[in-house]
Design a protein around this motif. Structure first.
Motif, PDB file in Angstrom:
ATOM      1  N   ALA A 171      31.820  -0.599  44.362  1.00 17.65           N
ATOM      2  CA  ALA A 171      32.137   0.782  44.733  1.00 17.65           C
ATOM      3  C   ALA A 171      31.174   1.324  45.778  1.00 17.65           C
ATOM      4  CB  ALA A 171      32.110   1.668  43.492  1.00 17.65           C
ATOM      5  N   ALA A 172      29.968   0.754  45.835  1.00 19.93           N
ATOM      6  CA  ALA A 172      28.935   1.245  46.753  1.00 19.93           C
ATOM      7  C   ALA A 172      28.952   0.534  48.102  1.00 19.93           C
ATOM      8  CB  ALA A 172      27.559   1.088  46.115  1.00 19.93           C
ATOM      9  N   MET A 173      29.947  -0.306  48.350  1.00 22.86           N
ATOM     10  CA  MET A 173      30.003  -1.018  49.617  1.00 22.86           C
ATOM     11  C   MET A 173      30.213  -0.036  50.759  1.00 22.86           C
ATOM     12  SD  MET A 173      31.946  -4.597  48.821  1.00 22.86           S
ATOM     13  CE  MET A 173      31.034  -5.394  50.145  1.00 22.86           C
ATOM     14  N   PRO A 174      29.743  -0.373  51.946  1.00 23.33           N
ATOM     15  CA  PRO A 174      29.925   0.513  53.100  1.00 23.33           C
ATOM     16  C   PRO A 174      31.380   0.899  53.295  1.00 23.33           C
ATOM     17  CG  PRO A 174      28.442  -1.284  53.647  1.00 23.33           C
ATOM     18  CD  PRO A 174      28.990  -1.593  52.282  1.00 23.33           C
ATOM     19  N   GLY A 175      31.603   2.177  53.577  1.00 25.74           N
ATOM     20  CA  GLY A 175      32.968   2.650  53.775  1.00 25.74           C
ATOM     21  C   GLY A 175      33.692   2.976  52.492  1.00 25.74           C
ATOM     22  N   GLY A 176      32.994   2.916  51.360  1.00 25.54           N
ATOM     23  CA  GLY A 176      33.632   3.261  50.104  1.00 25.54           C
ATOM     24  C   GLY A 176      34.246   2.104  49.361  1.00 25.54           C
ATOM     25  N   GLY A 177      34.031   0.890  49.871  1.00 18.67           N
ATOM     26  CA  GLY A 177      34.560  -0.274  49.175  1.00 18.67           C
ATOM     27  C   GLY A 177      36.045  -0.490  49.401  1.00 18.67           C
ATOM     28  N   PHE A 178      36.624  -1.332  48.580  1.00 18.87           N
ATOM     29  CA  PHE A 178      38.029  -1.712  48.739  1.00 18.87           C
ATOM     30  C   PHE A 178      38.935  -1.049  47.716  1.00 18.87           C
ATOM     31  CE2 PHE A 178      35.855  -4.691  51.276  1.00 18.87           C
ATOM     32  CZ  PHE A 178      36.745  -5.246  52.169  1.00 18.87           C
ATOM     33  N   GLY A 179      38.384  -0.189  46.902  1.00 17.13           N
ATOM     34  CA  GLY A 179      39.199   0.547  45.948  1.00 17.13           C
ATOM     35  C   GLY A 179      39.066   0.033  44.536  1.00 17.13           C
ATOM     36  N   VAL A 180      39.235   0.952  43.584  1.00 22.22           N
ATOM     37  CA  VAL A 180      39.075   0.621  42.169  1.00 22.22           C
ATOM     38  C   VAL A 180      40.091  -0.422  41.723  1.00 22.22           C
ATOM     39  CG1 VAL A 180      39.184   1.565  39.834  1.00 22.22           C
ATOM     40  CG2 VAL A 180      38.088   2.884  41.656  1.00 22.22           C
ATOM     41  N   THR A 181      41.313  -0.346  42.269  1.00 26.37           N
ATOM     42  CA  THR A 181      42.358  -1.289  41.846  1.00 26.37           C
ATOM     43  C   THR A 181      41.940  -2.725  42.112  1.00 26.37           C
ATOM     44  OG1 THR A 181      44.099   0.341  42.236  1.00 26.37           O
ATOM     45  CG2 THR A 181      44.761  -1.973  42.138  1.00 26.37           C
ATOM     46  N   LEU A 182      41.438  -3.004  43.312  1.00 27.62           N
ATOM     47  CA  LEU A 182      41.010  -4.365  43.635  1.00 27.62           C
ATOM     48  C   LEU A 182      39.783  -4.737  42.819  1.00 27.62           C
ATOM     49  CD1 LEU A 182      40.991  -6.227  46.936  1.00 27.62           C
ATOM     50  CD2 LEU A 182      38.857  -6.143  45.658  1.00 27.62           C
ATOM     51  N   ASP A 183      38.841  -3.806  42.693  1.00 36.52           N
ATOM     52  CA  ASP A 183      37.617  -4.099  41.942  1.00 36.52           C
ATOM     53  C   ASP A 183      37.932  -4.525  40.522  1.00 36.52           C
ATOM     54  OD1 ASP A 183      36.343  -3.290  44.236  1.00 36.52           O
ATOM     55  OD2 ASP A 183      35.707  -1.342  43.443  1.00 36.52           O
ATOM     56  N   GLU A 184      38.888  -3.844  39.889  1.00 37.69           N
ATOM     57  CA  GLU A 184      39.232  -4.158  38.504  1.00 37.69           C
ATOM     58  C   GLU A 184      40.145  -5.376  38.404  1.00 37.69           C
ATOM     59  OE1 GLU A 184      40.621  -0.629  36.564  1.00 37.69           O
ATOM     60  OE2 GLU A 184      38.711   0.425  36.831  1.00 37.69           O
ATOM     61  N   LEU A 185      40.984  -5.603  39.422  1.00 35.93           N
ATOM     62  CA  LEU A 185      41.799  -6.810  39.449  1.00 35.93           C
ATOM     63  C   LEU A 185      40.920  -8.050  39.423  1.00 35.93           C
ATOM     64  CD1 LEU A 185      44.471  -8.406  39.904  1.00 35.93           C
ATOM     65  CD2 LEU A 185      44.152  -7.999  42.366  1.00 35.93           C
ATOM     66  N   CYS A 186      39.782  -7.953  40.079  1.00 41.89           N
ATOM     67  CA  CYS A 186      38.874  -9.095  40.143  1.00 41.89           C
ATOM     68  C   CYS A 186      38.311  -9.471  38.775  1.00 41.89           C
ATOM     69  CB  CYS A 186      37.745  -8.811  41.127  1.00 41.89           C
ATOM     70  SG  CYS A 186      38.304  -8.802  42.854  1.00 41.89           S
ATOM     71  N   LEU A 187      38.292  -8.538  37.836  1.00 40.92           N
ATOM     72  CA  LEU A 187      37.881  -8.881  36.477  1.00 40.92           C
ATOM     73  C   LEU A 187      38.848  -9.889  35.865  1.00 40.92           C
ATOM     74  CD1 LEU A 187      36.910  -5.351  35.083  1.00 40.92           C
ATOM     75  CD2 LEU A 187      35.348  -7.175  35.820  1.00 40.92           C
ATOM     76  N   ASP A 188      40.146  -9.686  36.101  1.00 39.58           N
ATOM     77  CA  ASP A 188      41.140 -10.649  35.610  1.00 39.58           C
ATOM     78  C   ASP A 188      40.965 -11.994  36.304  1.00 39.58           C
ATOM     79  OD1 ASP A 188      42.249  -8.695  33.975  1.00 39.58           O
ATOM     80  OD2 ASP A 188      43.694  -8.061  35.494  1.00 39.58           O
ATOM     81  N   ASP A 189      40.637 -11.947  37.601  1.00 38.02           N
ATOM     82  CA  ASP A 189      40.400 -13.190  38.341  1.00 38.02           C
ATOM     83  C   ASP A 189      39.222 -13.955  37.754  1.00 38.02           C
ATOM     84  OD1 ASP A 189      42.450 -12.710  40.157  1.00 38.02           O
ATOM     85  OD2 ASP A 189      41.148 -11.651  41.561  1.00 38.02           O
ATOM     86  N   VAL A 190      38.149 -13.243  37.442  1.00 34.15           N
ATOM     87  CA  VAL A 190      36.958 -13.876  36.867  1.00 34.15           C
ATOM     88  C   VAL A 190      37.313 -14.549  35.544  1.00 34.15           C
ATOM     89  CG1 VAL A 190      34.705 -13.438  35.827  1.00 34.15           C
ATOM     90  CG2 VAL A 190      35.306 -12.348  37.995  1.00 34.15           C
ATOM     91  N   ALA A 191      38.080 -13.854  34.707  1.00 34.15           N
ATOM     92  CA  ALA A 191      38.472 -14.427  33.415  1.00 34.15           C
ATOM     93  C   ALA A 191      39.287 -15.706  33.614  1.00 34.15           C
ATOM     94  CB  ALA A 191      39.263 -13.404  32.610  1.00 34.15           C
ATOM     95  N   LYS A 192      40.125 -15.730  34.635  1.00 35.90           N
ATOM     96  CA  LYS A 192      40.941 -16.929  34.898  1.00 35.90           C
ATOM     97  C   LYS A 192      40.067 -18.091  35.365  1.00 35.90           C
ATOM     98  CE  LYS A 192      45.197 -14.436  35.987  1.00 35.90           C
ATOM     99  NZ  LYS A 192      46.133 -13.993  37.057  1.00 35.90           N
ATOM    100  N   VAL A 193      39.117 -17.816  36.237  1.00 35.04           N
ATOM    101  CA  VAL A 193      38.235 -18.881  36.721  1.00 35.04           C
ATOM    102  C   VAL A 193      37.401 -19.435  35.574  1.00 35.04           C
ATOM    103  CG1 VAL A 193      36.279 -19.436  38.218  1.00 35.04           C
ATOM    104  CG2 VAL A 193      38.121 -17.985  39.084  1.00 35.04           C
ATOM    105  N   LEU A 194      36.743 -18.557  34.824  1.00 39.34           N
ATOM    106  CA  LEU A 194      35.913 -19.013  33.705  1.00 39.34           C
ATOM    107  C   LEU A 194      36.757 -19.696  32.637  1.00 39.34           C
ATOM    108  CD1 LEU A 194      33.519 -15.947  33.254  1.00 39.34           C
ATOM    109  CD2 LEU A 194      33.097 -18.053  34.526  1.00 39.34           C
ATOM    110  N   GLY A 195      37.945 -19.129  32.390  1.00 37.26           N
ATOM    111  CA  GLY A 195      38.826 -19.696  31.373  1.00 37.26           C
ATOM    112  C   GLY A 195      39.340 -21.069  31.728  1.00 37.26           C
TER     113      GLY A 195
END
Length: 283
Positions: free
Chosen positions: A163-187
């Protein structure tokens, strides 16, 4: 006139579409762009304005649970990581295993990797420096002595950094989508997680090669991160039993975050309709 309007606004839509097409074909290189074009193209890519021009990209980890990793299209050519994460203890006592907290650094680095890949539509070849800086911003522990005490602390820090990335980041939707991505990679296990770490290390390596001499401080930091990512790849591959509980923690964190969002939306709904809860749109 039209030409003056385009000059005032920056790059024309036609030129942006051309750059997007070149990037999609893997033909776009940073040196092909003027300084103005590079800045504008990054801005448009970040805002998502080029989504119509870029071909849909499917993350490799989205298919990792459906087919064998070795059979994936474009499967990684990285060899099995050497077992460098456990040091010899000396005096004939065998090896000293890496601290379990290393798994939390793997977690942070995995989030940084998937977020970078999502943000750059899976293509980090045309300009390795920008995505590498993106990744390093999110993977602070790869180039510092930071140690997380829990998965919740690690993920909260990752979301805050996004969220603190320059320009306000890429948005909460993408930030939270990446949590599902992390679970898939680790899983998907140690091989998939090691692949993510090694691809992140390779990205950093390319960025170091492409960096200008004036970036000496950043280059030193990047080289430390590259070595740390190789260490994390070794840990993930040779200690994949440590990934399962981290994966569960990610899933629980993501579910709690969604529930928190649902409660907040319901409260906002009641407040904005004079105390009456109207049906919410389905997500």
């Amino acid at each position: 006139d039209m030409e003056e309007a385009e000059d005032a606004e920056g790059l024309s839509a036609e030129r942006l579409a051309t750059l997007a097409a070149m990037a999609d074909r893997g033909e776009l290189r940073f040196e092909d762009l003027t300084e103005e074009e590079a800045q504008r193209f990054h801005s448009e890519l970040k805002r998502g304005s080029l989504g119509q021009s870029l071909a849909p990209w499917e993350p490799w980890w989205a298919r990792a649970l459906l087919v064998d990793l070795d059979a994936l299209d474009g499967a990684s050519d990285f060899p099995e990581p050497a077992h460098i994460c456990c040091a010899a203890s000396g005096q004939g006592q065998g090896q000293r295993e890496a601290h379990p907290a290393v798994a939390l650094t793997v977690l942070e680095a995995t989030y940084a990797y998937v977020h970078t890949m999502r943000a750059f539509n899976g293509d980090c070849d045309w300009d390795s420096v920008q995505p590498a800086l993106h990744l390093l911003h999110l993977a602070a522990a790869t180039c510092s002595r930071k140690v997380y005490q829990s998965a919740q602390e690690c993920l909260s820090a990752a979301l805050a950094s996004a969220a603190a990335m320059p320009g306000g980041g890429f948005g909460v939707t993408l930030d939270e989508l990446c949590l599902d991505d992390v679970a898939k990679v680790l899983g998907a296990g140690g091989s998939a997680t090691a692949r993510a770490m090694l691809e992140a290390a390779a990205l950093i390596s390319r960025a170091v090669a492409d960096a200008v001499p004036g970036m000496r401080s950043a280059i030193g930091r990047a080289r430390r991160a590259e070595k740390k990512l190789e260490f994390l790849a070794s840990f993930a591959f040779h200690h994949d039993d440590a990934l399962a509980p981290i994966c569960v923690a990610v899933q629980r964190y993501s579910e709690a975050l969604r529930e928190e969002g649902r409660v907040r939306r319901e409260a906002d709904n009641v407040r904005s309709h004079g105390g009456i809860a109207l049906p919410l749109a389905e997500e």
